[in-house]
Design a protein around this motif. Structure first.
Motif, short mmCIF file in Angstrom:
data_model
loop_
_atom_site.label_atom_id
_atom_site.label_comp_id
_atom_site.label_asym_id
_atom_site.label_seq_id
_atom_site.Cartn_x
_atom_site.Cartn_y
_atom_site.Cartn_z
N SER A 121 44.42 18.22 -31.38
CA SER A 121 45.04 17.55 -33.14
C SER A 121 46.60 18.45 -32.68
O SER A 121 46.59 19.57 -32.88
CB SER A 121 44.29 17.43 -33.92
OG SER A 121 42.60 17.28 -33.26
N CYS A 122 47.31 17.55 -33.39
CA CYS A 122 49.00 18.00 -33.74
C CYS A 122 49.51 17.57 -34.42
O CYS A 122 49.21 16.26 -35.24
CB CYS A 122 50.06 17.49 -32.58
SG CYS A 122 51.21 18.81 -32.64
N VAL A 123 49.99 18.99 -35.43
CA VAL A 123 50.92 18.58 -36.48
C VAL A 123 52.52 18.96 -36.76
O VAL A 123 53.06 19.91 -35.81
CB VAL A 123 50.30 18.62 -38.42
CG1 VAL A 123 50.93 20.44 -37.69
CG2 VAL A 123 50.93 18.41 -39.46
N VAL A 124 52.73 18.19 -36.80
CA VAL A 124 54.82 18.58 -36.83
C VAL A 124 54.86 18.48 -37.89
O VAL A 124 54.74 17.96 -39.01
CB VAL A 124 55.45 16.95 -36.46
CG1 VAL A 124 56.65 17.72 -36.01
CG2 VAL A 124 54.84 16.81 -34.85
N ILE A 125 56.03 20.15 -38.53
CA ILE A 125 56.54 20.50 -39.55
C ILE A 125 58.24 20.58 -39.37
O ILE A 125 58.17 21.19 -38.17
CB ILE A 125 55.70 21.62 -40.08
CG1 ILE A 125 54.22 21.66 -39.99
CG2 ILE A 125 56.91 22.47 -41.19
CD1 ILE A 125 53.46 22.97 -40.79
N TRP A 126 58.64 19.66 -40.07
CA TRP A 126 59.98 19.90 -39.74
C TRP A 126 60.34 20.05 -40.52
O TRP A 126 60.11 21.52 -41.93
CB TRP A 126 60.90 18.07 -40.94
CG TRP A 126 60.53 16.73 -39.35
CD1 TRP A 126 59.35 16.01 -40.47
CD2 TRP A 126 61.50 16.73 -38.72
NE1 TRP A 126 59.23 15.17 -38.56
CE2 TRP A 126 60.62 15.51 -37.74
CE3 TRP A 126 62.50 17.53 -37.74
CZ2 TRP A 126 61.10 14.95 -36.59
CZ3 TRP A 126 62.86 16.37 -37.12
CH2 TRP A 126 62.54 15.19 -36.26
N GLY A 127 61.97 20.89 -40.61
CA GLY A 127 62.58 22.33 -40.57
C GLY A 127 62.79 22.21 -42.35
O GLY A 127 62.14 22.80 -43.25
N LYS A 128 63.19 21.09 -43.26
CA LYS A 128 62.83 20.60 -44.48
C LYS A 128 62.09 20.86 -45.52
O LYS A 128 62.05 20.66 -46.53
CB LYS A 128 63.58 19.76 -44.21
CG LYS A 128 63.17 18.25 -43.71
CD LYS A 128 63.97 16.72 -43.52
CE LYS A 128 62.74 15.98 -42.64
NZ LYS A 128 63.49 14.69 -42.44
N GLU A 129 60.48 20.97 -44.47
CA GLU A 129 59.34 20.75 -45.43
C GLU A 129 59.21 22.46 -46.13
O GLU A 129 59.18 22.46 -46.45
CB GLU A 129 58.16 20.37 -44.55
CG GLU A 129 58.45 19.02 -43.98
CD GLU A 129 57.10 18.65 -43.48
OE1 GLU A 129 56.36 18.25 -43.95
OE2 GLU A 129 56.84 18.22 -42.31
N PHE A 130 60.23 23.44 -45.46
CA PHE A 130 60.14 24.37 -45.54
C PHE A 130 60.75 25.10 -47.12
O PHE A 130 60.94 25.64 -48.54
CB PHE A 130 61.16 25.68 -44.97
CG PHE A 130 59.62 26.49 -43.68
CD1 PHE A 130 58.80 26.90 -43.50
CD2 PHE A 130 60.15 25.65 -42.70
CE1 PHE A 130 58.12 27.51 -42.57
CE2 PHE A 130 59.04 25.86 -42.21
CZ PHE A 130 58.24 26.21 -41.54
N LYS A 131 61.60 23.77 -47.79
CA LYS A 131 61.76 24.05 -49.03
C LYS A 131 61.03 23.90 -50.14
O LYS A 131 61.39 23.56 -51.55
CB LYS A 131 62.87 22.53 -49.26
CG LYS A 131 64.14 23.11 -48.33
CD LYS A 131 65.50 21.48 -48.59
CE LYS A 131 66.45 22.30 -47.46
NZ LYS A 131 67.71 20.49 -47.81
N ASN A 132 59.83 23.07 -49.55
CA ASN A 132 58.76 22.86 -50.96
C ASN A 132 57.29 23.72 -50.38
O ASN A 132 56.67 23.26 -49.86
CB ASN A 132 58.55 21.35 -51.07
CG ASN A 132 57.56 21.06 -52.19
OD1 ASN A 132 56.70 21.89 -52.58
ND2 ASN A 132 57.20 20.31 -52.50
N ILE A 133 57.41 24.91 -50.33
CA ILE A 133 56.40 25.63 -49.20
C ILE A 133 55.11 25.16 -49.89
O ILE A 133 54.09 25.40 -48.99
CB ILE A 133 56.03 26.81 -49.67
CG1 ILE A 133 57.96 27.54 -49.29
CG2 ILE A 133 55.18 28.24 -49.98
CD1 ILE A 133 57.78 27.40 -47.48
#
Length: 69
Positions: A44-56
């Motif tokens: 199983s894999c989840v992808v986290i985009w860099g812009k998602e770090f704006k809302n921790i």
């Protein structure tokens, strides 16, 4: 290495992967393709985009939800 790819983070006991996609380096890429590559071999894999770090808080909840599946 999983199916010829090098994921960013792996939790071997649950066969779960976390991939980080930088907004610059992965611009225009479809993360579902990467998820499907790992899924074919049972991960199983989840992808986290860099812009998602704006809302921790939201990012933390996304990771927790993924890990609890």
């Amino acid at each position: 290495m999983v199916n010829g790819r090098n994921p960013d983070f792996a939790y071997i006991k649950q066969k779960k992967l976390i991939e980080f996609f930088g907004d610059y380096w992965h611009k225009g890429q479809n993360p579902q393709k990467r998820i499907n590559i790992f899924k074919r071999v049972g991960w199983s894999c989840v992808v986290i985009w860099g812009k998602e770090f704006k809302n921790i808080k939201k990012l933390k909840n996304k990771i927790i939800k993924f890990m609890e599946k």
